[in-house]
Write a protein that holds these residues in place. Structure first.
Motif, PDB file in Angstrom:
ATOM      1  N   MET A   1      67.174 -27.350 -19.466  1.00 12.60           N
ATOM      2  CA  MET A   1      65.835 -27.141 -18.915  1.00 12.60           C
ATOM      3  C   MET A   1      65.301 -28.493 -18.397  1.00 12.60           C
ATOM      4  N   ASP A   2      64.437 -28.417 -17.359  1.00 13.23           N
ATOM      5  CA  ASP A   2      63.923 -29.639 -16.737  1.00 13.23           C
ATOM      6  C   ASP A   2      63.030 -30.373 -17.721  1.00 13.23           C
ATOM      7  N   PRO A   3      63.257 -31.659 -17.970  1.00 11.22           N
ATOM      8  CA  PRO A   3      62.411 -32.396 -18.924  1.00 11.22           C
ATOM      9  C   PRO A   3      60.969 -32.534 -18.470  1.00 11.22           C
ATOM     10  N   GLU A   8      55.119 -31.101 -19.485  1.00 11.62           N
ATOM     11  CA  GLU A   8      53.893 -30.390 -19.096  1.00 11.62           C
ATOM     12  C   GLU A   8      53.511 -29.312 -20.137  1.00 11.62           C
ATOM     13  N   ARG A   9      54.510 -28.696 -20.682  1.00 13.20           N
ATOM     14  CA  ARG A   9      54.247 -27.654 -21.700  1.00 13.20           C
ATOM     15  C   ARG A   9      53.625 -28.251 -22.952  1.00 13.20           C
ATOM     16  N   LYS A  13      49.728 -27.566 -24.609  1.00 12.27           N
ATOM     17  CA  LYS A  13      49.465 -27.188 -25.998  1.00 12.27           C
ATOM     18  C   LYS A  13      48.426 -28.103 -26.624  1.00 12.27           C
ATOM     19  N   LYS A  14      48.536 -29.414 -26.352  1.00 17.58           N
ATOM     20  CA  LYS A  14      47.587 -30.365 -26.931  1.00 17.58           C
ATOM     21  C   LYS A  14      46.180 -30.118 -26.408  1.00 17.58           C
ATOM     22  N   ARG A  15      46.056 -29.836 -25.081  1.00 18.87           N
ATOM     23  CA  ARG A  15      44.741 -29.575 -24.516  1.00 18.87           C
ATOM     24  C   ARG A  15      44.135 -28.279 -25.076  1.00 18.87           C
TER      25      ARG A  15
END
Length: 298
Positions: A1-3, A8-9, A13-15
């Protein structure tokens, strides 16, 4: 999967965790503060009528059984009158009373006019325990009319002579005022026996003229002979062997009806009326034709 996508994922989650969320609470079933007050229902015509009716009984509900005008109420008034007239007669007060006097003494002056008319025209005149006199008064009517102990003794004697047996104690109690005192005064002239079936007491007349004094030795001999397993024929044979005469039944015996014999199917014999024509008549049967010889039968 693209790093780059993974980074971004994680940033998303943090936001999302850092942003506070406000939840709307659902109202509970017992939370009445959020509900609107219900409108008061208008009183219906039926509730207005029911509220205007009088209420009886401990529970505050309408009791139709004790309400004036119902059949249950009428019969309760009648039963109270019958019991009072019976108790009054047993205490020796046998003079008749008017219906108003009876209602006054039984404390039932509040009965309706319809109930009073029913008592005076139907209930009391047709009751077997009440007698209506020509002047319109009522008196208790027992099964046996007795005034004193002498009347009771005469009634018991009459029953005994006619073979009617005894009289129930409850019937004597109903018709004789102060019956206990009268029975006690008669003493051994009256016998009291309790029936084993219903435990009711029956009074019998004790006729002393029919009593016989039998020696005790004869009574012992009589009781010592057991005849439970012997029929009339065996007792008759025993008395004949001992040379003792006995009384035979001289009543007329009715002979049993004899059964009619069934009549069989007998052949009926017919009377011949043409014997004088025997030489003239010709027999045309097969046997007669053969005898003639010239006639053929088809």
């Amino acid at each position: 999967m693209d790093p780059a996508l993974l980074r971004e994922r994680e940033a998303f989650k943090k936001r999302a965790l850092a942003t506070p969320a406000v939840e709307k609470r659902k109202p509970k079933s017992d939370d009445f503060s959020s509900r609107k007050p219900a409108k008061k229902a208008k009183p219906s015509a039926f509730s207005a009528i029911s509220s205007s009716k009088p209420k009886h009984g401990k529970s505050g509900s309408f009791d139709y059984k004790t309400a004036p005008g119902t059949s249950q109420y009428k019969f309760s008034v009648l039963a109270k009158i019958i019991n009072y007239m019976k108790t009054r007669h047993q205490n020796g007060y046998t003079h008749p009373l008017l219906l108003e006097e009876i209602l006054d003494e039984t404390k039932q002056l509040t009965v309706t006019i319809a109930t009073k008319n029913w008592l005076g025209t139907e209930a009391l005149p047709n009751n077997p325990k009440i007698q209506r006199l020509p002047d319109g008064k009522f008196v208790f009517k027992p099964k046996y009319h007795m005034k004193d102990k002498k009347a009771l003794l005469r009634l018991l004697d009459k029953h005994d002579q006619n073979g009617l047996g005894g009289i129930l104690l409850e019937d004597v109690q109903e018709g004789l005022p102060k019956y206990e005192k009268a029975i006690k005064a008669l003493g051994d002239r009256v016998l009291t026996i309790t029936r084993p079936i219903d435990k009711k007491k029956v009074l019998f007349y004790n006729d002393k003229d029919c009593q016989l004094n039998i020696d005790e030795e004869i009574q012992k001999l009589w009781r010592s002979v057991a005849v439970d397993s012997m029929d009339e024929k065996k007792i008759e044979e025993y008395l004949n062997r001992q040379g003792i005469s006995y009384v035979q039944d001289t009543g007329k015996k009715i002979a049993p009806m004899q059964k009619r014999k069934k009549v069989g199917n007998r052949k009926r014999k017919f009377k011949t009326l043409n014997d004088h024509m025997g030489n003239v008549l010709v027999d045309y049967t097969s046997q007669g034709a053969s005898e003639l010889g010239g006639i053929k039968t088809g």
